[in-house]
Structures are given as structure tokens and as C-alpha cells.
Motif scaffolding. Structure first.
Motif, PDB file in Angstrom:
ATOM      1  N   ALA A 184      43.904  15.405  66.836  1.00 55.67           N
ATOM      2  CA  ALA A 184      44.626  16.251  67.795  1.00 55.67           C
ATOM      3  C   ALA A 184      43.968  16.278  69.165  1.00 55.67           C
ATOM      4  O   ALA A 184      44.595  16.701  70.148  1.00 55.67           O
ATOM      5  CB  ALA A 184      44.735  17.675  67.249  1.00 55.67           C
ATOM      6  N   THR A 185      42.726  15.837  69.258  1.00 57.04           N
ATOM      7  CA  THR A 185      42.033  15.887  70.547  1.00 57.04           C
ATOM      8  C   THR A 185      42.426  14.748  71.481  1.00 57.04           C
ATOM      9  O   THR A 185      42.128  14.810  72.685  1.00 57.04           O
ATOM     10  CB  THR A 185      40.508  15.836  70.355  1.00 57.04           C
ATOM     11  OG1 THR A 185      40.142  14.597  69.721  1.00 57.04           O
ATOM     12  CG2 THR A 185      40.022  17.008  69.521  1.00 57.04           C
ATOM     13  N   TRP A 186      43.091  13.709  70.971  1.00 59.59           N
ATOM     14  CA  TRP A 186      43.440  12.544  71.809  1.00 59.59           C
ATOM     15  C   TRP A 186      44.401  12.995  72.909  1.00 59.59           C
ATOM     16  O   TRP A 186      45.422  13.606  72.645  1.00 59.59           O
ATOM     17  CB  TRP A 186      44.091  11.475  70.947  1.00 59.59           C
ATOM     18  CG  TRP A 186      44.119  10.097  71.558  1.00 59.59           C
ATOM     19  CD1 TRP A 186      43.253   9.081  71.324  1.00 59.59           C
ATOM     20  CD2 TRP A 186      45.075   9.592  72.497  1.00 59.59           C
ATOM     21  NE1 TRP A 186      43.602   7.963  72.055  1.00 59.59           N
ATOM     22  CE2 TRP A 186      44.721   8.242  72.799  1.00 59.59           C
ATOM     23  CE3 TRP A 186      46.192  10.146  73.127  1.00 59.59           C
ATOM     24  CZ2 TRP A 186      45.444   7.466  73.674  1.00 59.59           C
ATOM     25  CZ3 TRP A 186      46.910   9.364  74.023  1.00 59.59           C
ATOM     26  CH2 TRP A 186      46.536   8.033  74.284  1.00 59.59           C
ATOM     27  N   ALA A 187      44.036  12.703  74.163  1.00 59.15           N
ATOM     28  CA  ALA A 187      44.848  13.193  75.277  1.00 59.15           C
ATOM     29  C   ALA A 187      44.717  12.269  76.479  1.00 59.15           C
ATOM     30  O   ALA A 187      43.871  11.366  76.513  1.00 59.15           O
ATOM     31  CB  ALA A 187      44.426  14.619  75.651  1.00 59.15           C
ATOM     32  N   THR A 188      45.552  12.547  77.463  1.00 55.88           N
ATOM     33  CA  THR A 188      45.539  11.848  78.745  1.00 55.88           C
ATOM     34  C   THR A 188      45.567  12.895  79.847  1.00 55.88           C
ATOM     35  O   THR A 188      46.290  13.894  79.745  1.00 55.88           O
ATOM     36  CB  THR A 188      46.762  10.919  78.873  1.00 55.88           C
ATOM     37  OG1 THR A 188      46.766   9.999  77.775  1.00 55.88           O
ATOM     38  CG2 THR A 188      46.729  10.151  80.172  1.00 55.88           C
ATOM     39  N   THR A 189      44.787  12.682  80.885  1.00 59.59           N
ATOM     40  CA  THR A 189      44.781  13.642  81.989  1.00 59.59           C
ATOM     41  C   THR A 189      46.113  13.610  82.733  1.00 59.59           C
ATOM     42  O   THR A 189      46.915  12.690  82.585  1.00 59.59           O
ATOM     43  CB  THR A 189      43.662  13.325  82.997  1.00 59.59           C
ATOM     44  OG1 THR A 189      43.922  12.045  83.583  1.00 59.59           O
ATOM     45  CG2 THR A 189      42.299  13.328  82.339  1.00 59.59           C
ATOM     46  N   SER A 190      46.306  14.601  83.570  1.00 57.75           N
ATOM     47  CA  SER A 190      47.527  14.658  84.375  1.00 57.75           C
ATOM     48  C   SER A 190      47.577  13.523  85.391  1.00 57.75           C
ATOM     49  O   SER A 190      48.645  13.229  85.934  1.00 57.75           O
ATOM     50  CB  SER A 190      47.628  16.009  85.090  1.00 57.75           C
ATOM     51  OG  SER A 190      46.508  16.211  85.940  1.00 57.75           O
ATOM     52  N   TRP A 191      46.432  12.866  85.629  1.00 55.71           N
ATOM     53  CA  TRP A 191      46.422  11.732  86.553  1.00 55.71           C
ATOM     54  C   TRP A 191      46.335  10.390  85.802  1.00 55.71           C
ATOM     55  O   TRP A 191      46.113   9.346  86.397  1.00 55.71           O
ATOM     56  CB  TRP A 191      45.300  11.864  87.576  1.00 55.71           C
ATOM     57  CG  TRP A 191      43.926  12.111  87.005  1.00 55.71           C
ATOM     58  CD1 TRP A 191      42.970  11.184  86.709  1.00 55.71           C
ATOM     59  CD2 TRP A 191      43.356  13.390  86.691  1.00 55.71           C
ATOM     60  NE1 TRP A 191      41.836  11.793  86.218  1.00 55.71           N
ATOM     61  CE2 TRP A 191      42.043  13.147  86.198  1.00 55.71           C
ATOM     62  CE3 TRP A 191      43.821  14.711  86.770  1.00 55.71           C
ATOM     63  CZ2 TRP A 191      41.200  14.191  85.786  1.00 55.71           C
ATOM     64  CZ3 TRP A 191      42.975  15.726  86.360  1.00 55.71           C
ATOM     65  CH2 TRP A 191      41.697  15.470  85.870  1.00 55.71           C
ATOM     66  N   GLY A 192      46.506  10.431  84.451  1.00 55.00           N
ATOM     67  CA  GLY A 192      46.707   9.204  83.693  1.00 55.00           C
ATOM     68  C   GLY A 192      45.488   8.540  83.100  1.00 55.00           C
ATOM     69  O   GLY A 192      45.574   7.396  82.651  1.00 55.00           O
ATOM     70  N   THR A 193      44.353   9.228  83.033  1.00 57.90           N
ATOM     71  CA  THR A 193      43.133   8.643  82.479  1.00 57.90           C
ATOM     72  C   THR A 193      42.831   9.225  81.098  1.00 57.90           C
ATOM     73  O   THR A 193      43.369  10.269  80.718  1.00 57.90           O
ATOM     74  CB  THR A 193      41.951   8.890  83.424  1.00 57.90           C
ATOM     75  OG1 THR A 193      41.823  10.309  83.636  1.00 57.90           O
ATOM     76  CG2 THR A 193      42.152   8.184  84.760  1.00 57.90           C
ATOM     77  N   PRO A 194      41.944   8.577  80.308  1.00 55.63           N
ATOM     78  CA  PRO A 194      41.615   9.089  78.966  1.00 55.63           C
ATOM     79  C   PRO A 194      41.038  10.502  79.037  1.00 55.63           C
ATOM     80  O   PRO A 194      40.296  10.849  79.967  1.00 55.63           O
ATOM     81  CB  PRO A 194      40.578   8.087  78.452  1.00 55.63           C
ATOM     82  CG  PRO A 194      40.839   6.840  79.222  1.00 55.63           C
ATOM     83  CD  PRO A 194      41.278   7.292  80.581  1.00 55.63           C
TER      84      PRO A 194
END
Length: 249
Positions: A184-194
Motif C-alpha cells: 500500500a505504500t507504493w506511490a507517485t508524487t504530485s509531480w510524477g516521481t517515485p
């Protein structure tokens, strides 16, 4: 949830059951000047120790009891705390079964988690940073509560303000490493980076452990100036806010 002022300290109060006192402090209501302005509760951030003591006294006034903190190391060690002391030792979760004190954890981007089984009279404050989440600090805290008579189905939880997944940029390799343990921790920033979404990881862990009554105070420390953020400070001094909980008296 509104911020409520008690003796100047402004606290985001949460309901964790009858007789339980719980909440998350904000920056407001203390005596520290900039850059800690104003309710800094951390002793290792270059603030004057006397001011930190006065700030902590204001939080104790809100919660109605002495507040016990720990030396946090991003691990999974649980401290059993049933007597007042300035610090309980080294650990990242504090469990208590007495209303004579409150227990607290300090954060400035990491996830503060408050737990309570009001019927059993057992509470916990948990510091769940990236390292602690991977090490199993949430699981360890719940297990310690159960050992003292709590039941997962009765435990209420509040996951406090922290850096959001859309704001917590990390290297792709680190994202993959943590997500392998906590998907569940896998995410992307609002600017598109890991990125890593630590609150999502904590919420998923609480669900896995059988907790059904879970509140998330979804305020992003990176963007919310009312809260301290180590990352937003960019290496400059900043304060620490706290998650605080007290068992029924």
C-alpha cells in the motif's frame, strides 16, 4: 476535526473511546520563537530546553496528566510505561495501562499512531516512520496491547498528520524495497516521481491486524504550515509535534 485550544496549546482532538484523552498537537500555542514557532515539543532540534519544558507542560495541561516521551530510533521496540518520567527510554512505541500519565510520540513528517482499548484501559502511542513501519512497530504495539488485555476488535486507532504519498519523494529502489513489504505504500508524487505513502501503509497494517475502528487525520505535513515538517524545513531547524494519548482514569 477542529483544532481546540486548551491553555493555549492547540490540539487536534480525536475520540478513541470513553474516558480516553487523545489528540495531535499543532505548531500553535507554545512559547518558542521562530523557527520553532511556537509549540515545539522536541528536545533535539536546537530549541532552548527551558522553552521545550514549558511547551510540554502546556500539553500536560491539556491531557490532564504528565506526558512521557521516548528516545525514538525508527525501530520496533515497545516500551511499557506506567509511571511518570521525563523519558521512558529508547523505543518507538509506548504502551500504558494507567490514566495517571499520558504517552506521546514526536513527529515532523513520520506517522503518529494512537491506539486505545477503553474497556481494557490500555493505550499506545506509536512512531511509524519508514524504518519503523518496515521493522513492524505497528504490529509490535498492537501485540503489546493484547498482552495487557486489549482486543483488536475493540481497539480504536487514530492515524495522525504526516507527509502524504503525493509529497514524499524517494528513490525508485527504496520505493520498491518498502512496497515489497507493504504494497500500500507504493506511490507517485504530485509531480510524477517515485514516492512512498506511509499513512496508507499504516492503515493497511491496522486492517490486517483486525482493527475496524480507524480514523485518519489526513493532513499533509509537507503542505500544511500549521504542522512541523522536517522535509519542508530543508535542513534548517524546525520543531516537532506530538501524538498524545491517556488511558481512562
Amino acid at each position: 476535526m477542529p483544532e481546540v485550544s486548551h491553555g493555549l496549546a492547540e490540539v487536534i482532538e480525536v475520540d478513541l473511546g470513553p474516558g480516553v484523552r487523545a489528540g495531535f498537537t499543532t505548531r500553535a500555542g507554545g512559547v518558542s520563537p521562530a523557527p520553532w514557532d511556537t509549540l515545539n515539543l522536541g528536545t533535539a532540534v536546537q530549541d532552548d530546553p527551558g522553552r521545550v519544558v514549558r511547551n510540554r507542560e502546556r500539553v500536560a495541561g491539556w491531557v490532564g496528566a504528565p506526558v512521557v516521551f521516548a528516545t525514538q530510533v525508527h525501530g520496533a521496540h515497545v516500551l511499557q510505561v506506567d509511571a511518570a518520567d521525563a523519558t521512558a527510554g529508547t523505543g518507538d512505541a509506548l504502551v500504558s495501562g494507567t490514566g495517571a500519565i499520558a504517552v506521546a510520540v514526536l513527529v515532523a513528517d513520520c506517522v503518529p499512531v494512537l491506539l486505545a482499548d477503553a474497556r481494557a484501559g490500555v493505550v499506545a502511542a506509536v512512531h511509524a516512520g519508514r524504518g519503523g513501519l518496515v521493522a513492524g512497530v505497528v504490529d509490535a504495539a498492537v501485540a503489546a496491547m493484547v498482552a495487557r488485555g486489549a482486543q483488536p476488535g475493540r481497539i480504536r486507532a487514530a492515524v495522525g498528520p504526516s507527509i502524504a504519498g503525493v509529497s514524499y519523494e524517494v528513490p525508485a529502489e527504496l520505493r520498491d524495497e518498502v512496497a515489497a513489504r507493504h504494497p500500500a505504500t507504493w506511490a507517485t508524487t504530485s509531480w510524477g516521481t517515485p514516492a512512498l505513502d506511509l499513512p496508507a501503509g499504516v492503515l493497511a497494517e491496522l486492517e490486517r491486524l483486525g482493527l475496524r475502528d480507524v480514523l485518519h487525520v489526513a493532513r499533509d505535513t509537507w503542505t500544511d504550515d500549521a504542522l512541523f515538517s522536517h522535509r519542508r524545513a530543508g535542513g534548517r531547524p524546525t520543531g516537532r509535534f506530538a501524538g498524545v494519548v491517556r488511558a481512562p482514569v
